[in-house]
Design a protein around this motif. Structure first.
Motif, PDB file in Angstrom:
ATOM      1  N   LEU A  58       0.833  -1.217   0.000  1.00 33.60           N
ATOM      2  CA  LEU A  58       0.000   0.000   0.000  1.00 33.60           C
ATOM      3  C   LEU A  58       0.858   1.253   0.000  1.00 33.60           C
ATOM      4  O   LEU A  58       0.607   2.203  -0.750  1.00 33.60           O
ATOM      5  CB  LEU A  58      -0.896   0.015   1.246  1.00 33.60           C
ATOM      6  CG  LEU A  58      -2.100  -0.907   1.246  1.00 33.60           C
ATOM      7  CD1 LEU A  58      -2.777  -0.867   2.604  1.00 33.60           C
ATOM      8  CD2 LEU A  58      -3.098  -0.455   0.177  1.00 33.60           C
ATOM      9  N   LEU A  59       1.894   1.241   0.830  1.00 36.71           N
ATOM     10  CA  LEU A  59       2.746   2.434   0.923  1.00 36.71           C
ATOM     11  C   LEU A  59       3.520   2.643  -0.372  1.00 36.71           C
ATOM     12  O   LEU A  59       3.676   3.776  -0.834  1.00 36.71           O
ATOM     13  CB  LEU A  59       3.707   2.306   2.104  1.00 36.71           C
ATOM     14  CG  LEU A  59       3.075   2.368   3.497  1.00 36.71           C
ATOM     15  CD1 LEU A  59       4.123   2.160   4.570  1.00 36.71           C
ATOM     16  CD2 LEU A  59       2.378   3.701   3.728  1.00 36.71           C
TER      17      LEU A  59
ATOM     18  N   ASP B 259      -6.015   4.927   1.281  1.00 32.22           N
ATOM     19  CA  ASP B 259      -7.126   3.993   1.224  1.00 32.22           C
ATOM     20  C   ASP B 259      -8.384   4.732   0.760  1.00 32.22           C
ATOM     21  O   ASP B 259      -8.801   5.714   1.367  1.00 32.22           O
ATOM     22  CB  ASP B 259      -7.344   3.411   2.622  1.00 32.22           C
ATOM     23  CG  ASP B 259      -8.013   2.069   2.546  1.00 32.22           C
ATOM     24  OD1 ASP B 259      -8.553   1.757   1.472  1.00 32.22           O
ATOM     25  OD2 ASP B 259      -7.983   1.343   3.542  1.00 32.22           O
ATOM     26  N   THR B 260      -8.947   4.259  -0.347  1.00 30.74           N
ATOM     27  CA  THR B 260     -10.123   4.964  -0.889  1.00 30.74           C
ATOM     28  C   THR B 260     -11.417   4.188  -0.648  1.00 30.74           C
ATOM     29  O   THR B 260     -12.385   4.334  -1.375  1.00 30.74           O
ATOM     30  CB  THR B 260      -9.954   5.201  -2.402  1.00 30.74           C
ATOM     31  OG1 THR B 260      -9.596   3.956  -2.999  1.00 30.74           O
ATOM     32  CG2 THR B 260      -8.893   6.233  -2.682  1.00 30.74           C
TER      33      THR B 260
ATOM     34  N   PRO C 183     -14.938   3.303   0.521  1.00 30.72           N
ATOM     35  CA  PRO C 183     -16.055   4.186   0.886  1.00 30.72           C
ATOM     36  C   PRO C 183     -16.304   4.142   2.397  1.00 30.72           C
ATOM     37  O   PRO C 183     -16.186   3.086   3.016  1.00 30.72           O
ATOM     38  CB  PRO C 183     -17.236   3.600   0.105  1.00 30.72           C
ATOM     39  CG  PRO C 183     -16.785   2.284  -0.408  1.00 30.72           C
ATOM     40  CD  PRO C 183     -15.312   2.271  -0.433  1.00 30.72           C
ATOM     41  N   GLY C 184     -16.605   5.283   2.955  1.00 34.59           N
ATOM     42  CA  GLY C 184     -16.827   5.346   4.407  1.00 34.59           C
ATOM     43  C   GLY C 184     -15.576   5.732   5.168  1.00 34.59           C
ATOM     44  O   GLY C 184     -15.609   5.954   6.371  1.00 34.59           O
ATOM     45  N   ASN C 185     -14.478   5.840   4.444  1.00 33.87           N
ATOM     46  CA  ASN C 185     -13.209   6.225   5.041  1.00 33.87           C
ATOM     47  C   ASN C 185     -13.313   7.654   5.612  1.00 33.87           C
ATOM     48  O   ASN C 185     -13.627   8.586   4.874  1.00 33.87           O
ATOM     49  CB  ASN C 185     -12.192   6.149   3.897  1.00 33.87           C
ATOM     50  CG  ASN C 185     -10.819   6.552   4.304  1.00 33.87           C
ATOM     51  OD1 ASN C 185     -10.618   7.046   5.397  1.00 33.87           O
ATOM     52  ND2 ASN C 185      -9.887   6.328   3.417  1.00 33.87           N
ATOM     53  N   PRO C 186     -13.069   7.858   6.903  1.00 34.12           N
ATOM     54  CA  PRO C 186     -13.305   9.199   7.476  1.00 34.12           C
ATOM     55  C   PRO C 186     -12.379  10.279   6.932  1.00 34.12           C
ATOM     56  O   PRO C 186     -12.731  11.454   6.977  1.00 34.12           O
ATOM     57  CB  PRO C 186     -13.083   8.985   8.975  1.00 34.12           C
ATOM     58  CG  PRO C 186     -12.305   7.746   9.095  1.00 34.12           C
ATOM     59  CD  PRO C 186     -12.633   6.903   7.917  1.00 34.12           C
ATOM     60  N   GLU C 187     -11.226   9.878   6.391  1.00 41.42           N
ATOM     61  CA  GLU C 187     -10.324  10.914   5.842  1.00 41.42           C
ATOM     62  C   GLU C 187     -10.926  11.591   4.620  1.00 41.42           C
ATOM     63  O   GLU C 187     -10.536  12.697   4.269  1.00 41.42           O
ATOM     64  CB  GLU C 187      -8.984  10.296   5.422  1.00 41.42           C
ATOM     65  CG  GLU C 187      -8.127   9.811   6.568  1.00 41.42           C
ATOM     66  CD  GLU C 187      -7.941   8.320   6.537  1.00 41.42           C
ATOM     67  OE1 GLU C 187      -8.982   7.617   6.603  1.00 41.42           O
ATOM     68  OE2 GLU C 187      -6.807   7.856   6.445  1.00 41.42           O
ATOM     69  N   LEU C 188     -11.870  10.889   3.985  1.00 45.35           N
ATOM     70  CA  LEU C 188     -12.418  11.437   2.745  1.00 45.35           C
ATOM     71  C   LEU C 188     -13.535  12.440   2.987  1.00 45.35           C
ATOM     72  O   LEU C 188     -13.935  13.170   2.093  1.00 45.35           O
ATOM     73  CB  LEU C 188     -12.954  10.294   1.860  1.00 45.35           C
ATOM     74  CG  LEU C 188     -11.933   9.257   1.403  1.00 45.35           C
ATOM     75  CD1 LEU C 188     -12.608   8.171   0.610  1.00 45.35           C
ATOM     76  CD2 LEU C 188     -10.838   9.918   0.582  1.00 45.35           C
TER      77      LEU C 188
END
Lengths: 168, 691
Positions: free
Chosen positions: B75-76, B82-83, B85-90
């Motif tokens: 991932l790195l 991380d995309t 859905p529901g990801n709080p960063e978005l």
């Protein structure tokens, strides 16, 4: 009432002379007590005028008292605390607190610095309940739930009708 | 605000966890089957079956870490956040003006100046970020030592004065320490929780960047279904060699493990009890901890509260997200091996308690897995110990069989492979490859290796850290096994304050705590060598060597001087040392030099000093119920001196406003010289009398 230095005369002559002599006698007779009072006042961040006024108040209260030992000390400190209370027009602890926090003595928080500090320490309480909810930790029940969920899932799958192309 | 029924990440998370389970279970079973083939004809069944079972279990456990690191590394390297859905960063939302956050800092017999420095650094950082309007601070003290309590009060008032933060930094001391830290936070929720939509929980050594705090608030505002957002606190600020090794390891290897963990967990994340933001209402409603039936250590109040709180939050439908991308979150690690093991002792008991919650109704599978994983981090030690014993027995049996039943001492002739090399190779890959992946990731980022002291120093640091980890492993195994056995035998631990400063371990202490293990290592070496022969014995050298060297390892690694030496030689350097963030700069000792210091006994000072007495008295109330007892204690203090009062008696007097005022007046009105001297009052009067 507290007076600052501008309220005092500079020449202790005339009608003040008698009072001055009397005061000098009191100071001479109670040197030890007054030294303790000075020691106490030195620990407070008093201005010179405040210190002089407080000392004067103690001396006035000691005038004519016929006490010795602890009673005399107690009298002196009671006078000092009364004078301190007068500074704030309230409680001596409020005055000491103002001096500790470098606030204008009696000039802020309506003279109720202790109450103010308590509110700053802890805001008003608005209670709400926080109680642990029951948690069923039984392994038997967990197993039963697992079986039920498996059966339910199977049932759910079998209950879904097949949708064929063209079928609404 | 509310729980969401449709959670788009859930299906993705389930899918990912199926894969993780497959990656863990299948290779473990495969390795087990291959071992069966090796052992089948060589060991009796009573030795073979337990060896196999423990091997599969341990293999599965270390492969979970390995696969987490692999996923994190991929991932790195792909460089994409991380995309899911529901990801709080978005979903960030600007906080409403009325949104209020309480930053709570539970403390217990801590070094007050350090706590003040951390709080001040966070406060100033928030001020700098222009976000202070949303935040208030609560110092929640459970301190029992009256001397530290008085320091806390004085420092609180001085801090408020200097930061002009009266009404923004609050202080509360609980008179009764019910349920330790979790009880302290619960007490806050009961009293003031309604006033604050969110709370950020900090440890006594935590520091957080103001912008990070604001970003966390934005995430909570934008994601009303989220109950907890956990950051990854970075270990900083320590100087002992031991702590620097830990810091370095966490900075280097932490990112790939965190990224991997986040990949599996998604909205079923963990909470580590600090450096996290929580939604207060659901926390108050659902996260009160159950008390387990039975007595401690496995029953009674839960010692490790955080994992359970996250599990209860998730059980009630709220999401718990671990967001490692949030930078600017710091903590400190224990300075010495002894302190680290003391903390492990508490965690061992707490994590084993969690096993009693495994069957809890409604808990999410991910949290059940976290409970097992937490317990395994301590159960793995005795399992490994048993595995080694079984391995030694197996080797002995094997050697006997090869020599046709005749066991001879100092037998050098039998030099067959004692252990299949593939097993050794696979284990090494599982354990060490994450370290190389972490180094690759650092090298891949432009300019990052300089933050670890340059490529050569980075590699050298990694080598020494790995060597140290290998030597440390048997020591930890021995201690963790002891902790597990003690817990299972019903010997619990008490809640204790933590060491936060860089304090060296003396040789006496090192011998006292680790002497037995060094002796055990030496004895085992002397005992096993004649039976196993050189070739078999060589395999045990890392284990027996680590155990034997326990005393010097504990003593030397606790030296701040060695840590500073390593830093001068650019070993175990972390990015925060190369480029010090402002909030860590603000932690320096000078930053709190203005705070008042109490000379001598704080109890005497609070009675005698009119200013200190005023501050303390103002903060107390009249406890009329305690007056008869307090009056007796006042007399005792005046007649026999303050030194005759124990901490409990002092606490009674200190908690009552009336008693403190009475004592203050009585002491200053005392005429007796000896009694005055007991309160530290003399000087001017002596001078006068002498004259």
């Amino acid at each position: 009432m507290f007076k600052d230095e501008s309220s005092y005369g500079v020449n202790p002559a005339g009608e003040l002379l008698v009072g001055w002599t009397e005061e000098a006698t009191v100071v001479a007779n109670n040197a030890l007590v007054l030294a303790r009072v000075e020691q106490y006042m030195a620990r407070l961040s008093l201005s010179e005028a405040q210190r002089l006024w407080l000392r004067g108040e103690v001396v006035v209260q000691l005038r004519g008292t016929d006490m010795e030992g602890e009673a005399l000390y107690a009298q002196a400190f009671a006078s000092l605390h009364m004078a301190l209370a007068t500074l704030t027009d309230g409680d001596e602890v409020d005055a000491r607190l103002d001096l500790s926090l470098n606030l204008p003595v009696g000039g802020t928080h309506d003279g109720k610095s202790c109450r103010w500090l308590q509110r700053q320490m802890a805001p008003a309480i608005v209670r709400s309940s926080m109680n642990a909810r029951t948690l069923n930790r039984s392994w038997g029940a967990a197993l039963l739930r697992l079986v039920q969920s498996v059966l339910r899932d199977r049932g759910a799958i079998s209950a879904i009708r097949r949708v064929l192309p063209g079928e609404a | 605000m509310g729980r969401s029924s449709a959670r788009p990440w859930e299906a993705i998370g389930r899918y990912r966890r199926y894969w993780l389970s497959t990656f863990i279970i299948l290779p473990a079973c495969g390795a087990g089957l291959m071992l069966v083939q090796v052992l089948a004809d060589r060991l009796p069944l009573w030795l073979e079956i337990p060896t196999l079972l423990i091997f599969v279990l341990l293999f599965a456990w270390i492969s979970a870490g390995f696969w987490t690191a692999v996923v994190g590394f991929i991932l790195l390297m792909r460089g994409r956040t991380d995309t899911v859905p529901g990801n709080p960063e978005l979903r960030l939302a600007e906080p409403r003006p009325q949104s209020r956050v309480a930053i709570v800092m539970p403390i217990y017999n801590e070094e007050v100046e350090r706590v003040a420095a951390g709080l001040q650094a966070t406060y100033k950082s928030l001020q700098h970020a222009g976000a202070l309007a949303h935040f208030e601070f609560f110092l929640l003290s459970d301190t029992r030592d009256p001397a530290i309590w008085l320091r806390e009060e004085l420092v609180w008032s001085a801090l408020c004065q200097s930061l002009d933060a009266f009404g923004r930094i609050h202080y509360r001391r609980r008179p009764i320490n019910n349920k330790a830290k979790s009880g302290n936070v619960a007490d806050f929720c009961r009293r003031w929780g309604k006033n604050y939509e969110y709370m950020v929980v900090l440890d006594a050594d935590s520091v957080m960047n103001g912008e990070t705090l604001y970003r966390m608030l934005e995430m909570m505002e934008g994601n009303p279904q989220v109950g907890i957002i956990q950051t990854q606190p970075l270990a900083v600020n320590r100087e002992t060699l031991y702590a620097r090794l830990q810091q370095f390891a966490q900075h280097l290897y932490g990112p790939i493990f965190s990224a991997g963990l986040r990949f599996w967990q998604l909205g079923d994340g963990h909470y580590i009890g600090h450096n996290a933001i929580l939604r207060t209402v659901p926390f108050t409603q659902y996260c009160a901890l159950p008390v387990l039936p039975g007595r401690a250590p496995l029953g009674g109040p839960l010692l490790s509260h955080d994992f359970v709180e996250a599990a209860l939050m998730a059980k009630s439908g709220w999401e718990v997200w671990f967001v490692p991308s949030l930078s600017g979150s710091y903590e400190e690690v224990p300075p010495t091996l002894i302190d680290d093991l003391k903390r492990d002792r508490r965690w061992a008991q707490g994590n084993l308690q969690h096993l009693r919650l495994l069957a809890g109704e409604g808990l999410r599978p991910a949290h059940r897995f976290l409970f097992i994983n937490g317990a395994m981090s301590f159960l793995a030690a005795p399992l490994w110990g048993i595995f080694l014993i079984l391995g030694a027995l197996g080797s002995l049996h094997w050697a006997n069989t090869a020599n046709n039943g005749s066991t001879t001492l100092f037998d050098w002739s039998w030099l067959a492979d004692p252990m299949p090399f593939w097993l050794f190779g696979v284990t090494i890959i599982l354990l060490l490859s994450p370290k190389f992946m972490a180094v690759l990731w650092v090298m891949y980022q432009r300019g990052q290796k300089e933050h670890f002291g340059g490529l050569f120093n980075l590699l050298a640091s990694m080598f020494f850290e790995s060597l140290f980890s290998i030597l440390m492993a048997p020591i930890r195994m021995a201690f963790h096994s002891q902790f597990v056995i003690q817990t299972l035998m019903g010997r619990g631990v008490h809640w204790g304050g933590q060491v936060r400063g860089d304090q060296e371990t003396s040789w006496v202490d090192a011998f006292r705590y680790f002497g037995w293990y060094s002796a055990l290592g030496l004895s085992l070496a002397a005992l096993l060598y004649p039976f196993l022969g050189l070739w078999h014995f060589v395999w045990l050298v890392p284990i027996l060597g680590g155990l034997t060297a326990a005393v010097p390892i504990a003593a030397w690694t606790s030296r701040p001087a060695l840590g500073r030496w390593a830093r001068r030689h650019r070993l175990f350097v972390i990015p925060e040392e190369v480029r010090v963030p402002p909030e860590l700069q603000a932690l320096s000792a000078d930053s709190v030099a203005y705070l008042p210091h109490i000379e001598g006994d704080p109890f005497i000072q609070v009675v005698v000093d009119p200013r200190f007495n005023a501050i303390h008295t103002a903060l107390q109330r009249n406890r009329t119920g305690a007056w008869p007892r307090a009056a007796n204690l006042c007399h005792k203090a005046l007649e026999q001196g303050p030194q005759e009062l124990n901490n409990r008696e002092r606490n009674i007097l200190l908690s009552d406003r009336n008693s403190m005022l009475a004592l203050h007046r009585a002491v200053w009105s005392t005429a007796d010289r000896a009694r005055l001297a007991a309160w530290g009052l003399q000087s001017d009067e002596w001078k006068l009398t002498d004259v």
